[in-house]
Design an enzyme around this catalytic site. Structure first.
Site, short mmCIF file in Angstrom:
data_model
loop_
_atom_site.label_atom_id
_atom_site.label_comp_id
_atom_site.label_asym_id
_atom_site.label_seq_id
_atom_site.Cartn_x
_atom_site.Cartn_y
_atom_site.Cartn_z
N LYS A 13 0.99 -1.23 -0.18
CA LYS A 13 -0.09 0.01 0.03
C LYS A 13 0.94 1.46 0.11
O LYS A 13 0.54 2.17 -0.76
CB LYS A 13 -1.08 0.16 1.31
N ARG A 88 -9.79 1.54 8.84
CA ARG A 88 -9.32 0.11 9.19
C ARG A 88 -10.52 -0.51 10.14
O ARG A 88 -10.13 -1.70 10.15
CB ARG A 88 -8.07 0.41 10.08
N ARG A 127 11.22 -6.36 4.91
CA ARG A 127 11.11 -5.15 4.49
C ARG A 127 11.78 -4.23 5.43
O ARG A 127 11.83 -4.46 6.75
CB ARG A 127 9.73 -4.82 4.21
N ARG A 138 10.73 -1.95 11.10
CA ARG A 138 10.01 -1.35 11.69
C ARG A 138 9.72 -2.39 13.31
O ARG A 138 9.69 -3.63 12.97
CB ARG A 138 8.42 -1.21 11.15
N ARG A 149 -0.98 -8.82 13.35
CA ARG A 149 -1.47 -7.65 12.46
C ARG A 149 -2.39 -8.27 11.61
O ARG A 149 -3.50 -7.55 11.03
CB ARG A 149 -0.23 -6.81 11.91
P1 AMP Z 1 0.68 0.99 8.78
O1 AMP Z 1 1.80 2.01 8.70
O2 AMP Z 1 -0.45 1.50 8.10
O3 AMP Z 1 0.80 -0.45 8.68
O4 AMP Z 1 0.06 1.45 10.47
C1 AMP Z 1 1.02 1.10 11.65
C2 AMP Z 1 0.14 0.98 12.72
O5 AMP Z 1 -0.45 2.22 13.02
C3 AMP Z 1 -1.02 -0.06 12.74
O6 AMP Z 1 -0.68 -1.31 13.08
C4 AMP Z 1 -1.86 0.67 13.87
O7 AMP Z 1 -1.07 0.53 15.14
C5 AMP Z 1 -1.68 2.04 13.57
N1 AMP Z 1 -2.70 2.56 12.78
C6 AMP Z 1 -2.66 2.89 11.32
N2 AMP Z 1 -3.69 3.33 10.74
C7 AMP Z 1 -4.67 3.12 11.52
C8 AMP Z 1 -6.02 2.88 11.72
N3 AMP Z 1 -6.80 3.66 10.56
N4 AMP Z 1 -6.77 2.88 12.76
C9 AMP Z 1 -6.09 2.35 13.77
N5 AMP Z 1 -4.76 2.18 14.08
C10 AMP Z 1 -4.03 2.70 12.84
#
Ligand code: AMP
Length: 193
Positions: A13, A88, A127, A138, A149
């Protein structure tokens, strides 16, 4: 265009969001990036978000929705945007719908990137992500957190596919292949190739 990008962690993404927003001339709004920036700066929002992020859990809806509402009110979002990693949960999608209905600016498309679980685990374990100019793994890309996740995705985020199919906005593409090829599929699905 107002676009939502949907897909499991590790579906590409972030990469596609960057390429697509470059092509379309709209900002990329990544809730994960905003949370990580806040963690990096040690803000109150960052401190709160970090506990959830480290566990691979979602940050509570109220906090996330308020943050997105603020971001969408910035001038650069007036001409469209691509939301990466938001919504989400169904509650977030409903909140977004209400927000956009009030503004009279509904979504143009929800692009779902489909990738099988086996690919995802392989991709995430290898990654690296740029944080503050440095290539690092990360914390939440560790194998045990990745599994959690994916479970959170299946339980809380996957229902959005049906939610958006029902609105007629859903476009699904195969996320396995070369990066450029997937960008091309995405642009075609959006009707702008
Ligand atoms: P990402 O970089 O999109 O994988 O997001 C990393 C982390 O940020 C996720 O595992 C959540 O803990 C938090 N996060 C990101 N976007 C959301 C969202 N829309 N709702 C809730 N938590 C989020």
């Amino acid at each position: 265009m107002r676009i939502v990008l949907l897909g499991p962690p590790g579906a590409g993404k972030g990469t596609q969001a960057q390429l697509l927003t470059g092509r379309l001339g709209i900002p990329q709004i990544s809730t994960g990036d905003i949370f990580r920036a806040n963690v990096g700066q040690g803000t109150e929002l960052g401190k709160l978000a970090k506990t959830y992020m480290d566990a691979g859990d979602l940050v509570p809806d109220e906090v996330t929705v308020a943050m997105v509402e603020d971001r969408l009110a910035q001038p650069d979002a007036a001409g469209g945007y691509l939301l990466d990693g938001f919504p989400r949960t169904v509650a977030q999608a409903e909140a977004l719908d209400a927000l956009l209905a009030k503004a009279g600016s509904p979504l143009d498309a929800v692009l779902e990137i489909q990738v099988p679980d086996a690919h995802i685990i392989e991709r995430l374990s290898s990654r690296v992500t740029m944080i503050d100019g440095e290539a690092v793994q990360r914390d939440d890309d560790r194998p045990e957190t990745v599994r959690h996740r994916l479970q959170v995705y299946a339980e809380q985020t996957a229902p959005l596919v049906d939610f958006y199919r029902a609105t007629g906005a859903l476009r699904s593409i195969d996320g396995v292949g070369e990066v450029d090829e997937i960008t091309h599929r995405a642009l075609e699905a959006l009707g702008v190739a």
